[in-house]
Design an enzyme around this catalytic site. Sequence first.
Site, PDB file in Angstrom:
ATOM      1  N   GLY A 272      -8.630 -31.123  28.518  1.00 16.78           N
ATOM      2  CA  GLY A 272      -9.684 -30.823  27.563  1.00 16.78           C
ATOM      3  C   GLY A 272     -10.313 -29.452  27.635  1.00 16.78           C
ATOM      4  N   PRO A 316      -4.534 -30.471  32.184  1.00 14.81           N
ATOM      5  CA  PRO A 316      -4.736 -29.461  31.134  1.00 14.81           C
ATOM      6  C   PRO A 316      -3.478 -29.237  30.293  1.00 14.81           C
ATOM      7  CG  PRO A 316      -4.532 -28.407  33.295  1.00 14.81           C
ATOM      8  CD  PRO A 316      -4.352 -29.877  33.516  1.00 14.81           C
ATOM      9  N   TYR A 362      -8.453 -30.718  11.641  1.00 18.82           N
ATOM     10  CA  TYR A 362      -9.680 -30.635  12.457  1.00 18.82           C
ATOM     11  C   TYR A 362     -10.618 -29.516  12.016  1.00 18.82           C
ATOM     12  CZ  TYR A 362      -6.333 -32.787  15.748  1.00 18.82           C
ATOM     13  OH  TYR A 362      -5.371 -33.556  16.354  1.00 18.82           O
ATOM     14  N   CYS A 389       2.248 -27.681  -1.287  1.00 19.31           N
ATOM     15  CA  CYS A 389       1.590 -28.060  -2.538  1.00 19.31           C
ATOM     16  C   CYS A 389       0.296 -28.781  -2.242  1.00 19.31           C
ATOM     17  CB  CYS A 389       2.512 -28.940  -3.357  1.00 19.31           C
ATOM     18  SG  CYS A 389       3.971 -28.045  -3.815  1.00 19.31           S
ATOM     19  N   GLU A 390      -0.620 -28.085  -1.640  1.00 29.28           N
ATOM     20  CA  GLU A 390      -1.875 -28.711  -1.276  1.00 29.28           C
ATOM     21  C   GLU A 390      -2.905 -27.613  -1.061  1.00 29.28           C
ATOM     22  OE1 GLU A 390      -1.190 -32.169   1.026  1.00 29.28           O
ATOM     23  OE2 GLU A 390      -3.163 -32.058   1.949  1.00 29.28           O
ATOM     24  N   TYR A 419      -0.242 -27.974  20.378  1.00 27.86           N
ATOM     25  CA  TYR A 419      -0.374 -28.816  19.193  1.00 27.86           C
ATOM     26  C   TYR A 419       0.025 -28.098  17.900  1.00 27.86           C
ATOM     27  CZ  TYR A 419      -3.009 -31.233  22.793  1.00 27.86           C
ATOM     28  OH  TYR A 419      -3.377 -31.822  23.965  1.00 27.86           O
TER      29      TYR A 419
END
Length: 466
Positions: A272, A316, A362, A389-390, A419
């Site tokens: 974290g 980590p 996020y 397309c967004e 990520y």
Amino acid sequence: MSTALENERCPQPHERPDLWPWSAKFEGGQLWLGGRPATQLVEDFGSPVYVLDESDLAGRATVWATVMAEEFWDGYGMGGGSAYYAAKAMMSARVIEIVTAAGMGVDTASLGELTTALRAGADPDMIGLHGNNKSDEELRLAISAGERGIARIVIDSPDEVGRVAQIASELGRKARVMIRVTTGVHAGGHQFIATAHEDQKFGLSLANGTAKRVALDIQNYDSLDFVGVHSHIGSQIRDLDAFFESASRLLGLVKDLSNEGVACREVDLGGGYAITYTGADPEPASPKEIARALAGAVRAACEELDLQVPHVSIEPGRSTVGPTTVTLYKVGTVKEVPLEGMSRLYVSIDGGMSDNIRPALYEANYTALLANREGSSALVNARVVGKHCESGDIVVHDLALPADIKRGDILAVPATGAYGHAMSSNYNMLTRPGTLGVGAGEPHWIVYPEKLDHLLARDAFLDANN
Ligand code: LLP
């Protein structure tokens, strides 16, 4: 239309070294990574591409392993310390090879991650398995790996105790298990990445006594070896106090269990630790500062509880791999959109939410640097968007870019190692970019880029021959 510049430009590597891999530099009018100019990397390997600095990764992994071993060294009256790389942040055999060579263990969370870790040569004695819904196949692999199974299976619900015990006994083994405890401490950047408050799917509650009950239940099985307790409180956390609080609550449980005659050899405080994503972020605490602070907090709590300090581990992920990687994109369409009182330059790149879902998922902030030339000194308010397309397909929300940015330029987005690849998708049938290793010898693929044929081949109703 002339408008006031409201946005910040991306800091260059010498301005914010914490934002970039250690080999990154801006020289001769362009960005270099691992001794190669960005233009050459894109020319030779295409775009988008995740460029991972392997020497940077080796350095960060060495630092995490070393500071944990040092700050929790039993010569200081502690119980030893270790760091497990949370492989969900970026899983590949090469990454595992680098972090384990540097002395880290590997935290896995699925059959795929566990298989990759084992096949990449990670020592089962330094592998953990998490998951709120582990399959029998996952448990079987974890228990049967190596001479005595992996180092710890982290039990996440009461019914898992009997399941793990049963499989271990079928395999004639003693499975090493920890329990995942929800300590009630809630921290981190976003609700979905905060994991230790009560109303959620992970872990066993400390407050309502479930954690203790499950730890005691584990003692009833000969095929289980109780290693200790675990807590992961969230991700992208800057406030170390949250870790201290969680550690102190966990150690309270350790004391409670010890009063019942149950020993915990190890306490894992999870992952974290925050990294830098933009120039607006403060520089995060270093691993050394974090390990020292954790060691201080653990020692103080143990003294207060009159408890021998257990082995302490952490997991980590982001802070090991996040800053090692820069995504290189090619600029396509550039469009000025006049708005009330201002205008915004929409800069489209050849990737987007399929290679970096974090801004959409996020509201994560990133920044981007013009990587192939200096660019004009005049800056404009810009937004870097993908090709999906967004309308939420945004890579960098607000950014100052040189006013003369144009098709064919290269944009570098730092801090995409954690990520990014891990959560990439094929939305709109885009192929996922490869990960290119630099900084240790010649640039080479760590993960191959996907080809359109790979995608088409999965379609059961497409004739492979047309
Ligand atoms: N240990 C456990 C049990 C975890 O669940 C996680 C992350 C970690 C360690 C590593 O946390 P880190 O050091 O990387 O913060 N997809 C999100 C992050 C989700 C994290 C899930 N668990 C993101 O992109 O921000």
